[in-house]
Design an enzyme around this catalytic site. Structure first.
Site, PDB file in Angstrom:
ATOM      1  N   TYR A 261       0.838  -1.196   0.000  1.00 37.18           N
ATOM      2  CA  TYR A 261       0.000   0.000   0.000  1.00 37.18           C
ATOM      3  C   TYR A 261       0.879   1.254   0.000  1.00 37.18           C
ATOM      4  CZ  TYR A 261      -3.493   3.401   1.409  1.00 37.18           C
ATOM      5  OH  TYR A 261      -4.308   4.500   1.463  1.00 37.18           O
TER       6      TYR A 261
ATOM      7  N   GLU B 286     -12.005   4.195   4.411  1.00 33.97           N
ATOM      8  CA  GLU B 286     -11.600   5.006   5.572  1.00 33.97           C
ATOM      9  C   GLU B 286     -12.720   5.055   6.611  1.00 33.97           C
ATOM     10  OE1 GLU B 286      -8.715   6.039   6.467  1.00 33.97           O
ATOM     11  OE2 GLU B 286      -7.570   6.139   4.606  1.00 33.97           O
TER      12      GLU B 286
ATOM     13  N   TRP C 181      -6.163   0.212  10.152  1.00 40.40           N
ATOM     14  CA  TRP C 181      -6.052   0.159   8.699  1.00 40.40           C
ATOM     15  C   TRP C 181      -5.638  -1.248   8.271  1.00 40.40           C
ATOM     16  CZ3 TRP C 181      -8.362   2.287   5.040  1.00 40.40           C
ATOM     17  CH2 TRP C 181      -7.856   2.363   3.738  1.00 40.40           C
TER      18      TRP C 181
END
Length: 173
Positions: free
Chosen positions: A16, A38, A46
Site C-alpha cells: 500500500y 476510511e 487500517w
C-alpha cells in the site's frame, strides 16, 4: 524508496505504501472506494481494512456507486452476513447513503474528484513530519472537507476520517 515507519510491519502495508499512499488520485470511483474504506476503518485499524479490501470490492460491486445506491434489504442482509467485510449495520448503511450522495454530485455538475481536490487547492501537499507523533489527527482542510461532505449527505466522514483519507492521496511525508 524510503518507507514510512508505519509501513514496515507487514506485506500489505508495504505494498500500500509503495504503490498507493501519497500518490495523487483523480479517479472518481477509486476515490469513492477509499472514502468508504476510511469510514469502515473508524474504531478499527487500517490493517483490518487492508486485509478485507478484496472482500469489500467483491461485496460492494467494486464500489460502483450506481449499484451500491440501489441495494435493497436483501443485499443489506447479505452484507451483514459477509465475513469479508466489517459487518457493522451503521457503516453499511453509510456506504449506501454515501453512494446516493456521490451520485447527487454529478447532476449538480461536479465530479467527486473535483469536489475533493478543492480542499487542497487542487495541489498535493508535501508534509515533512519529523516523527509519527507530529502527525495531527485533523487539519483545517480535513475539517472543511468533513463539513462539506456532511452537507452533501455523506456519513462516516468526520474530520479524523477525512484527514486519514486526504493524507493517503494528497499529502506525502
Amino acid at each position: 524508496m524510503e518507507r514510512c515507519p508505519w509501513s514496515k510491519s507487514f506485506d500489505l502495508y508495504r505494498e500500500y505504501h509503495d504503490c498507493e499512499w501519497g500518490v495523487p488520485l483523480y479517479d472518481d470511483r477509486a476515490l469513492f472506494e477509499l472514502l468508504i474504506l476510511e469510514g469502515a476503518q473508524a474504531g478499527l485499524s487500517w490493517t483490518t481494512i487492508l486485509k478485507k479490501r478484496e472482500g469489500y470490492q467483491q461485496a460492494f460491486d467494486n464500489f460502483d456507486p450506481v449499484l451500491v445506491a440501489g441495494y435493497g434489504e436483501d443485499k443489506v442482509a447479505a452484507l451483514l452476513a459477509d465475513p469479508g467485510i466489517v459487518r457493522n449495520r451503521l457503516k453499511i448503511a453509510a456506504t449506501l447513503q454515501n453512494a446516493r450522495a456521490y451520485l447527487a454530485l454529478t447532476p449538480a455538475g461536479q465530479s467527486f474528484s473535483n469536489f475533493l481536490w478543492r480542499f487542497v487547492d487542487d495541489t498535493p501537499v508535501q508534509n515533512a513530519w519529523g516523527c509519527m507523533s507530529q502527525v495531527p489527527a485533523r487539519t483545517p482542510q480535513s475539517n472543511a472537507m468533513s463539513k462539506a461532505l456532511g452537507k452533501a449527505g455523506f456519513k462516516f466522514v468526520g474530520s479524523t476520517i477525512c484527514y486519514a483519507f486526504i493524507q493517503d492521496r494528497w499529502y506525502g511525508q
